[in-house]
Every structure is written in C-alpha cells, then in structure tokens.
Enzyme design. Structure first.
Site, short mmCIF file in Angstrom:
data_model
loop_
_atom_site.label_atom_id
_atom_site.label_comp_id
_atom_site.label_asym_id
_atom_site.label_seq_id
_atom_site.Cartn_x
_atom_site.Cartn_y
_atom_site.Cartn_z
N GLU A 97 0.81 -1.38 0.12
CA GLU A 97 0.03 0.05 0.22
C GLU A 97 0.71 1.25 0.05
OE1 GLU A 97 -3.01 -0.41 -0.49
OE2 GLU A 97 -3.93 -2.16 0.55
N GLU A 128 -4.66 5.09 0.12
CA GLU A 128 -3.58 4.24 0.40
C GLU A 128 -3.02 4.38 1.98
OE1 GLU A 128 -3.47 1.87 -1.55
OE2 GLU A 128 -4.03 2.77 -3.49
N HIS A 131 -5.57 2.37 4.02
CA HIS A 131 -5.22 0.86 3.90
C HIS A 131 -4.11 0.35 4.58
CE1 HIS A 131 -7.23 1.01 -0.16
NE2 HIS A 131 -7.91 1.27 0.70
N TYR A 137 -3.76 -1.60 12.18
CA TYR A 137 -4.89 -2.06 13.36
C TYR A 137 -5.07 -3.63 13.16
CZ TYR A 137 -9.79 -2.08 14.85
OH TYR A 137 -10.88 -2.33 15.50
N GLU A 200 -2.25 -3.23 -8.82
CA GLU A 200 -3.27 -3.12 -8.03
C GLU A 200 -4.34 -3.93 -8.81
OE1 GLU A 200 -3.79 1.55 -7.93
OE2 GLU A 200 -4.13 0.97 -5.65
N GLU A 234 -10.01 -0.23 -4.14
CA GLU A 234 -8.89 -0.61 -5.19
C GLU A 234 -9.95 -0.55 -6.80
OE1 GLU A 234 -6.02 -0.42 -4.75
OE2 GLU A 234 -5.81 -1.11 -2.66
N HIS A 237 -9.51 2.98 -7.84
CA HIS A 237 -8.01 3.38 -8.06
C HIS A 237 -7.65 2.51 -9.58
CE1 HIS A 237 -7.05 3.16 -3.59
NE2 HIS A 237 -7.92 4.17 -3.92
MN MN Z 1 -5.09 1.04 -4.25
FE FE Z 2 -4.84 0.05 -1.51
#
Ligand code: MN
Ligand code: FE
Length: 360
Positions: A97, A128, A131, A137, A200, A234, A237
């Site tokens: 990411e 990103e 992500h 987390y 991606e 994504e 993206h």
């Molecule tokens: Mn992405």
């Molecule tokens: Fe991503």
C-alpha cells in the site's frame, strides 16, 4: 468576449476567451502549469466523478470490530495454513500500500498537469494511507510482532520480486523528467499501466481472493470486512489509472505502436508469472477448499480483463473465472446494505453512489 460582474461598487471583467484557452491548454501531461490548482473549467470530468465516489466510500479501520478475529487467532480451531494466509496478507499489503501511495505522490501526481487529475490522485494517495493504517490495526489487534511483517517483506523472495517489478518503473520518473521525449512518455504510460492494471488490478487479487475465501467460511470477519472496503477502493483506483492511461495514450498517439503494445502485454505476462509464484508461497498446501491451481487460473482470468480494459489483446482468450462466488462478493453494489450504515455516517452530500465497480 468579455463578461463584466459588478458586485457592490467593484467591477470584475472576466475574459471568456481566456477561460476557453485555459481549458484547451489542459492535458494529462505537458499542459498549462497550474500550481494555482484551478479546477474549473473541468476537462477530465471522469476524474472529478471518481473523486466524488471515493469520498462517499470513506471508511476508517477503527469502525470495524476485531473481537471475533482475535478470538479465532488465539483459539485452536484454525489450521496453520489459514494463519499463514493472514500473515502473508498482512505482510504483503503492509508495504505494498505504501509503495502505491509513494508512486502517486512522487511520480504520477507530480507529472500530470490538469488540476482535476491531481485532485483525484491526492485522494487516491490518502486511501492508500487508510489501507496501510488498516493493516497496522489488524497487526496490533491480533498482537502480531510488527518486525515479523517487515521481515516478510524483505526476506520472502516472491514478495521482493513483486515489489521490484513495480518500483523499477518509477525510478526514472521524478518531477523534472522531460515528458516531451516519447521514450519518457512511454516510461510514464508503462508506470501507470504497471501500478494500475498489473499491481492493484491483478497482483492484489490473489490474496484478496484467499482472504475473502476465509471470510466466506466465517473466518476473520473483521479482517474480511476491511479487505472488502479496501477492494471497493481498489476498484476505483484501477478505474482512475485506466482512464489516466487511456487519456495519456489518446493525447500522445505516437507512442501507441505495435511494439509498445506488445511490450505492455509482455509486462502483464511477467506480472502474472510473479503472482503465480507468490500464490504458491501463500498456499503451499490446500486450505479449506482452496488450491493454488485455481487461484492461478483466477489470476489469468483477471489479467485478461485488465488487458481488455486498456485495449490490449488478452493472453488466454476464453478463460473462465474459477470463482464465480468471488465475483459476487466483490460486487458491492449488490450488497448496498452492507455498507450503507457506515457510508451514510461519513457522507455529506445527498446522492448515494456505491462503488461504481463492475469488478471481478
Ligand atoms: Mn489502491
Ligand atoms: Fe490500497
């Protein structure tokens, strides 16, 4: 043509011809330098639309409950193969990411000239970050040693190979590259193709599929949900980079010859080969009805959809999708309720637009 606006005792004269000239000077690269970031008049309407959709899809990792995942991780029901998929998922994506975000900020957003493209790319880079944060987390919730993830990234050869495959396309492309040179235009087009369609668009889908396969079998509901949100992002993206690629090529047709097209198809072949090696590392033994062979076919299938998306010839025409259920699970439109609650909380505008992915 001049238009006069009188507000109070002040008069402003705006020149329509100049506004039209500014519009005409907008292009993906080598356009009017516009540090002033004046979005209007919009030329790349699609970029603004994707930006709106991205905004409406906003999510934060902490919204997702990890209790069940933690119980499963610390319990005795999981097999080592299932834990391994999660470790590979977290290990690979933690840094992947970041690589995508870095390429946007230091390459693509730097060299495109139309402000509405920069706007959408800025949001992309931010997603990103979200992500990467979601992986942090997951790592902290499950109590995985963070150094273990870093080690995976540096020591697992199939992960290293995937990373080198993408990062080598950004090295020559920094802010001052001469983009009037057709060789450099090709380098940029290749970079946008590699990040959007190969990485991606294709290489992310091996692990997405495996993690969603666990999720479908009631394993890791929190992690699975975060990956579904990620996947929805994504798909935007991939679409952003697909449009960017198409407009870049459309405005610079001198680069779009047989030789370059073949080179891009060969690049995708390389991406697929690297992904298949990686899949074999993720699934060294079969886990819960998953086999590496089927995932490899899935990657072949996705890669061809990406090639077609940018007007290139598929590698395995007629190949079928071995995981129809995955297509279902990835098509978030069909499950609007799943996201509706969260989306509504962040949403400021009135129109509800779910991820516009016709994705795989
Ligand atoms: Mn992405
Ligand atoms: Fe991503």
């Amino acid at each position: 043509m001049e238009k006069t606006f009188t507000i109070g005792h002040r008069t402003f004269v705006l020149d329509q011809d100049k506004a039209e000239a500014a519009f005409a000077a907008k292009s993906v690269i080598n356009g009017r330098k516009s540090e002033a970031f004046n979005l209007l008049p919009l030329k790349y309407q699609w970029a603004y639309e994707i930006y709106q959709t991205m905004k409406q899809n906003h999510w934060e990792p902490e919204d997702i409950q990890m209790q069940k995942d933690i119980e499963q991780w610390n319990g005795t029901e999981l097999s080592e193969a299932e834990r391994w998929i999660i470790r590979m998922g977290i290990g690979y994506f933690s840094a992947a990411e970041g690589i995508v975000g870095d390429n946007i900020l230091h390459v693509v957003r730097e060299v495109v000239t139309a402000p509405e493209l920069k706007l959408a790319l800025g949001r992309h880079a931010h997603e990103e970050n979200i992500h990467a944060d979601s992986l942090l987390y997951m790592i902290s919730s499950l109590g995985i040693n963070p150094h273990e993830c870093e080690a995976m990234f540096e020591q697992i050869p199939t992960i290293k190979a995937k990373n080198e495959f993408v990062t080598k396309t950004s090295h020559d492309l920094r802010r001052d590259v001469d983009l009037t040179d057709p060789e450099n235009k090709k380098k940029l087009a290749r970079n946008i193709f590699v990040f959007g369609q190969c990485m991606e668009g294709t290489q992310f889908y091996g692990l997405f599929g495996m993690i969603l396969s666990l999720y479908r079998q009631n394993m890791f509901p929190g992690i699975g949900q975060m990956f579904r949100y990620t996947l929805r992002d994504e798909s935007n993206h991939i679409e952003l980079f697909r449009n960017l690629f198409m407009d870049l090529v459309g405005e610079n047709m001198e680069i779009w010859n047989d030789e370059f097209r073949q080179e891009l198809v060969d690049t995708m072949k390389e991406a697929v080969r690297l992904e298949k090696d990686f899949i074999n590392d993720c699934l060294p033994v079969g886990a819960l009805g998953m086999s590496s062979k089927e995932f490899c076919q899935y990657i072949d299938y996705i890669a061809d959809r990406r090639l077609e998306g940018v007007g290139l010839t598929p590698i395995n025409p007629g190949i079928s999708n071995p995981f129809p259920w995955l297509a279902e699970m990835m098509d978030i439109k069909k499950e609007a309720n799943f996201f509706e609650q969260r989306v509504t909380e962040y949403r400021k505008s009135s129109a509800l637009v779910m991820g516009d992915d016709d994705d795989l």
